[in-house]
Design a protein around this motif. Structure first.
Motif, mmCIF file in Angstrom:
data_model
loop_
_atom_site.group_PDB
_atom_site.id
_atom_site.type_symbol
_atom_site.label_atom_id
_atom_site.label_comp_id
_atom_site.label_asym_id
_atom_site.label_seq_id
_atom_site.Cartn_x
_atom_site.Cartn_y
_atom_site.Cartn_z
ATOM 1 N N SER A 1 -7.843 -6.392 -8.907
ATOM 2 C CA SER A 1 -8.480 -6.134 -10.420
ATOM 3 C C SER A 1 -7.915 -7.454 -11.086
ATOM 4 C CB SER A 1 -8.006 -5.000 -10.862
ATOM 5 O OG SER A 1 -6.551 -4.757 -11.156
ATOM 6 N N SER B 1 -12.278 -2.296 -9.568
ATOM 7 C CA SER B 1 -10.795 -2.134 -9.976
ATOM 8 C C SER B 1 -10.479 -0.734 -9.089
ATOM 9 C CB SER B 1 -10.677 -1.824 -11.395
ATOM 10 O OG SER B 1 -9.370 -1.658 -11.834
ATOM 11 N N ASP C 1 -4.851 -2.167 -5.495
ATOM 12 C CA ASP C 1 -3.982 -3.213 -6.071
ATOM 13 C C ASP C 1 -2.540 -3.046 -5.714
ATOM 14 O OD1 ASP C 1 -6.262 -4.205 -7.534
ATOM 15 O OD2 ASP C 1 -5.183 -3.388 -9.581
#
Length: 495
Positions: free
Chosen positions: A408, A421, A426
């Motif tokens: 992201s 995202s 992540d």
């Protein structure tokens, strides 16, 4: 008298031979590119045309060999410390093109410059600080797996540059590579001159000319007529014709790149629609039509020779019925989407097939064709619904394949043009950066692959082959799977 004439004739022949040899040595090597290089600054631009040229001008601390191993370039030796910091000992006697010797302070400043520029920062952001120990030794304090940083320091966008004042307002960049800039104007031509104080083997050709010829057919004609010596980005449709021409030869090798579809997740929010789009696109037809059957349907945007590739990843096969079911589940009866591409024949062919495939699904696709710089600018701003992308995992490591395209923090011009995202993705990518365990890194990348296969912010279409046409008397060309081919060893072979 006969002896005298014979001697004169012999001297003429020898003289002609010397002249011919001199002409061969002094000839320019002419290379045709499909796109105009954007600048001479490798830290600011990562497009293939720019790096194809800058690789000849600037050297890296490290490079990657054909087996994917890290090898030293400007570095004499290095050591990885227990705290994951890296000690680098530089080669002595390496000169920049302004004839200043490269020192540890220059390398420190070049790496700090990378950190200041968003485009190249993604490659070196693990660096916390750089300490100069002595004139030729420095210590890189960094917080990631050292293997990632070593791979990233082999990327052409982390080449070592030195800023030199041109006047009170402007600066020039100088490198340590085998060629230096002779003429880089706003025209379609870039001229490089051999640097006679290069630290390695001197360039065999006195200068190197890159000519931008956007049309594939025109690049081929220029090659056939001898106007150019090497043509990059030859169409797959032209391979067989080149092979039949005794004056030419072709290189057609798998690169570290892949062509893929990116879906803007801010515009196409339902993953069922994104899955339906992938199911509806006939990748085999694209490979057979656009690439003349050279290639296979890929499992991942990572090519098989990249660290972190998952051979067990599943392929979403063409299935129009399943695609229609998914749209029905998403309660979508009709949809209009914009597909953005840059101006290149194979992209247009691919886009037309995709347009036809999605029409069968009930999705109307408008194809938007832009010049490369405009394409990068506007897709970086998220103006698209879909785009056809190309990414070279030039470091040979999955971190550079996944992190810029999926994390992201990379949303926008840095690479994540799907604006995807996902907290879990992540975290997996962040953990893969921290651990020094090869096994753990591979497991994290495997999980990332599984998640994006389900959520489809992007999906692969084909692995990119690098197809290059050459005059038959060209030798010494060093193919590089990252696309930044090595040219200083190229020479003409006398017929």
């Amino acid at each position: 008298m006969k002896k005298y004439l014979a001697l004169v004739f012999l001297l003429i022949l020898v003289g002609c031979g010397i002249t011919e040899e001199k002409q061969i040595e002094n000839r320019s090597l002419k290379v045709a590119l499909a796109y105009k290089p954007r600048s001479f600054d490798p830290h600011r631009h990562t497009d293939s045309a720019t790096l194809a040229v800058t690789k000849q001008i600037y050297s890296n601390l490290f490079s990657i060999d054909n087996e994917g191993n890290i090898v030293t370039e400007l570095v004499e030796s290095y050591q990885i410390q227990e705290d994951s910091s890296i000690i680098l000992r530089l080669k002595k006697g390496v000169l920049f093109h302004n004839e200043d010797e490269m020192k540890a302070e220059d390398v420190k400043r070049s790496l700090e410059r990378n950190l200041e520029i968003p485009v190249s920062r993604v490659l070196v952001e693990a660096i916390e600080s750089v300490e100069v120990i002595d004139g030729y030794t420095l210590k890189i304090n960094q917080n990631n797996s050292p293997s990632i940083l070593l791979h990233n320091l082999a990327h052409s966008s982390t080449a070592i540059v030195k800023e030199v004042a041109k006047n009170s307002q402007d600066i020039d960049l100088v490198g340590t590579g085998p060629y230096k800039i002779e003429d880089w104007s706003l025209s379609e031509k870039v001229v490089l001159k051999g640097f006679d104080k290069f630290y390695g083997e001197k360039a065999k050709m006195k200068d190197l000319v890159f000519q931008t010829i956007p049309e594939t057919s025109n690049r081929l004609i220029a090659l056939e007529t001898g106007e150019i010596d090497i043509a990059y980005d030859i169409s797959a449709n032209d391979i067989k014709g080149i092979e039949k021409n005794p004056k030419l030869k072709v290189i057609n090798e798998v690169s570290l790149g892949s062509d893929f579809i990116t879906i803007n997740t801010k515009r196409v929010k339902d993953k069922r629609i994104r899955q339906a789009i992938e199911y509806a696109i006939d990748k085999k037809a694209i490979i057979n039509t656009v690439y003349e059957g050279y290639g296979v349907v890929p499992k991942s945007i990572l090519s098989p020779n990249v660290f972190g590739y998952d051979d067990e990843a599943k392929i979403r096969e063409y299935n129009l019925d399943r695609a229609k079911e998914l749209l029905k589940e998403a309660e979508v009866e009709s949809l209009k989407l914009g597909l953005w591409i840059y101006d290149e024949p194979s992209r247009q062919q691919m886009a037309q097939i995709i347009q036809a495939n999605l029409k069968e699904l009930g999705i109307d696709v408008e194809i938007n064709v832009l010049e490369v710089s405009s394409f990068l600018q506007y897709t970086g701003m998220g103006e698209h619904d879909l785009l056809i992308g190309l990414w070279y995992v030039s470091t040979g490591d999955a971190d550079y394949g996944f992190y810029p395209l999926l994390h992201s923090s990379s949303a926008g011009p840095v690479g994540n043009r799907s604006f995807y995202s996902n907290v879990e993705v992540d975290n997996l990518l962040d953990r893969a950066r921290k651990t020094t365990s090869t096994f753990e890194r591979k497991e994290n990348y495997k999980k990332v692959q599984n998640i994006i296969s389900d959520e489809v912010p992007l999906f692969p279409i084909a692995y990119k082959n690098y197809t290059i046409g050459l005059q038959n008397n060209i030798n010494g060309f060093l193919f590089n799977p990252n696309g930044n081919h090595i040219l200083y060893k190229v020479y003409y072979e006398k017929n």
